[in-house]
Write a protein that holds these residues in place. Structure first.
Motif, PDB file in Angstrom:
ATOM      1  N   THR A  66       0.996  -1.226  -0.088  1.00  0.00           N
ATOM      2  CA  THR A  66       0.122  -0.134  -0.280  1.00  0.00           C
ATOM      3  C   THR A  66       0.942   1.296   0.126  1.00  0.00           C
ATOM      4  O   THR A  66       1.789   1.224   0.720  1.00  0.00           O
ATOM      5  N   MET A  67       0.704   2.398  -0.686  1.00  0.00           N
ATOM      6  CA  MET A  67       1.494   3.374  -1.244  1.00  0.00           C
ATOM      7  C   MET A  67       1.295   4.969  -0.122  1.00  0.00           C
ATOM      8  O   MET A  67      -0.657   4.536   0.362  1.00  0.00           O
ATOM      9  N   GLU A  68       1.623   5.266  -0.681  1.00  0.00           N
ATOM     10  CA  GLU A  68       0.825   7.361   0.524  1.00  0.00           C
ATOM     11  C   GLU A  68      -0.562   7.509  -0.306  1.00  0.00           C
ATOM     12  O   GLU A  68      -0.355   6.587  -1.490  1.00  0.00           O
ATOM     13  N   GLY A  69      -1.259   7.746   0.744  1.00  0.00           N
ATOM     14  CA  GLY A  69      -2.787   7.794  -0.329  1.00  0.00           C
ATOM     15  C   GLY A  69      -3.608   6.677  -0.662  1.00  0.00           C
ATOM     16  O   GLY A  69      -4.471   6.256  -0.378  1.00  0.00           O
ATOM     17  N   GLY A  70      -3.046   5.294  -0.002  1.00  0.00           N
ATOM     18  CA  GLY A  70      -4.115   4.007   0.284  1.00  0.00           C
ATOM     19  C   GLY A  70      -4.040   3.403  -1.315  1.00  0.00           C
ATOM     20  O   GLY A  70      -4.348   2.075  -1.356  1.00  0.00           O
ATOM     21  N   GLN A  71      -3.287   3.755  -1.885  1.00  0.00           N
ATOM     22  CA  GLN A  71      -3.603   3.248  -3.665  1.00  0.00           C
ATOM     23  C   GLN A  71      -2.059   1.593  -3.021  1.00  0.00           C
ATOM     24  O   GLN A  71      -1.520   2.485  -2.596  1.00  0.00           O
ATOM     25  N   PRO A  72      -2.896   1.095  -3.960  1.00  0.00           N
ATOM     26  CA  PRO A  72      -1.859  -0.747  -3.779  1.00  0.00           C
ATOM     27  C   PRO A  72      -0.651  -0.086  -4.897  1.00  0.00           C
ATOM     28  O   PRO A  72      -0.332   0.197  -6.103  1.00  0.00           O
ATOM     29  N   SER A  73      -0.007  -0.305  -4.757  1.00  0.00           N
ATOM     30  CA  SER A  73       1.842  -0.519  -5.505  1.00  0.00           C
ATOM     31  C   SER A  73       1.236  -1.432  -6.353  1.00  0.00           C
ATOM     32  O   SER A  73       0.750  -2.468  -6.320  1.00  0.00           O
ATOM     33  N   THR A  74       2.313  -1.225  -7.734  1.00  0.00           N
ATOM     34  CA  THR A  74       1.552  -1.316  -9.420  1.00  0.00           C
ATOM     35  C   THR A  74       2.558  -2.763  -9.007  1.00  0.00           C
ATOM     36  O   THR A  74       2.474  -3.465 -10.133  1.00  0.00           O
TER      37      THR A  74
END
Length: 157
Positions: A66-74
């Motif tokens: 999970t990246m900053e901002g809550g988005q999953p990493s690609t």
């Protein structure tokens, strides 16, 4: 150069052709460090995805941070679901590439003439980086790619 690798319990084995097999880049980001690096960093190599051969696919699992901002990493971080060994990273943004972890490679690897320490802005205080005079250091990403580094050092395989 053909690289052969495996997990600790040998349930997953793989081979892949690499043009960037010199383990020179140490990534100190929290994702690499926590999923594959017990020395405070991980070392990823560059390889050609279409040449990848895997035995033991049923023992693989994938982690997407999970990246900053809550988005999953690609990035898809592949590991053995039996012993937990971090094996390789593949990202659909660069589908032709795969990045095996140097620690999972069984083939003898070339010794790097220098080391690039990257993502130092993310390293914890307990990790002490002692670069040699010829090493490069970066708080974030380095100025050149794996391929460019290998070419600059005359180490294209």
């Amino acid at each position: 150069m053909l690289l052969e690798g495996s997990c600790h319990c040998q349930a997953v084995r793989f081979s892949v052709e690499s043009h960037e097999p010199v383990p020179f880049m140490r990534c100190h980001c929290s994702i690499c460090r926590k999923t594959a690096g017990t020395g405070g960093y991980a070392i990823n190599l560059g390889a050609v995805y279409e040449t990848m051969q895997v035995q033991g696919n049923e023992n693989l699992s994938v982690y997407r941070a999970t990246m900053e901002g809550g988005q999953p990493s690609t990035a898809h971080r592949h590991f053995c679901k039996l012993c937990g060994t971090a094996l390789w990273v593949w990202d659909p943004n660069w589908p032709e590439l795969v990045h095996p972890h140097a620690g999972a490679i069984d083939t003898p690897l070339p010794v790097p003439p220098s080391v690039t320490h990257m993502m130092l802005g993310s390293k914890p205080d307990w990790v002490q980086v002692r670069p040699e005079p010829e090493d490069e250091t970066f708080d974030a990403y380095p100025d050149e790619s794996l391929a460019a580094w290998h070419q600059r050092h005359g180490l294209a395989f």
